[in-house]
Write a protein that holds these residues in place. Structure first.
Motif, PDB file in Angstrom:
ATOM      1  N   GLN A  13       7.040  10.475 -97.988  1.00 53.53           N
ATOM      2  CA  GLN A  13       5.747  10.589 -98.663  1.00 53.53           C
ATOM      3  C   GLN A  13       5.725   9.713 -99.915  1.00 53.53           C
ATOM      4  O   GLN A  13       4.732   9.037-100.189  1.00 53.53           O
ATOM      5  N   THR A  45       3.308  12.481 -90.677  1.00 55.16           N
ATOM      6  CA  THR A  45       2.607  13.318 -91.658  1.00 55.16           C
ATOM      7  C   THR A  45       2.936  12.923 -93.099  1.00 55.16           C
ATOM      8  O   THR A  45       2.008  12.786 -93.915  1.00 55.16           O
ATOM      9  N   LEU A  49       0.152  11.805 -95.872  1.00 53.90           N
ATOM     10  CA  LEU A  49       0.031  12.526 -97.148  1.00 53.90           C
ATOM     11  C   LEU A  49       0.243  11.598 -98.338  1.00 53.90           C
ATOM     12  O   LEU A  49      -0.439  11.722 -99.357  1.00 53.90           O
TER      13      LEU A  49
END
Length: 80
Positions: A13, A45, A49
């Motif tokens: 992330q 993911t 994000l």
């Protein structure tokens, strides 16, 4: 980060956030390559994000009394 994408490895992330914070400085060809690499390897993911957290700092809340608001469009219809 680009090397990881070239190796079809997922970004963390934090790496995705950093990638998108530098994105505007890239030449259009590099921007296209980065987005294509993310798509080819299937976005993870944490990458989504990271992008969301970066871009959300530039978003604005809109207050109105309408039931629905269209916030997208290409302008191709020639209206406005």
């Amino acid at each position: 980060m680009i090397k990881k994408l070239l190796n079809l490895e997922h970004l963390t992330q934090e790496e995705a956030y950093d990638l998108f914070s530098e994105f505007a400085e890239y030449e259009p060809e590099m921007q296209s390559a980065v987005l294509a690499l993310l798509r080819v390897k299937n976005e993870a993911t944490p990458e989504i994000l990271g992008a969301l957290h970066y871009f959300s700092q530039y978003s604005s809340n809109i207050t109105h009394d309408l039931d629905i608001v269209d916030i997208v469009g290409t302008g191709g219809d020639g209206i406005g």
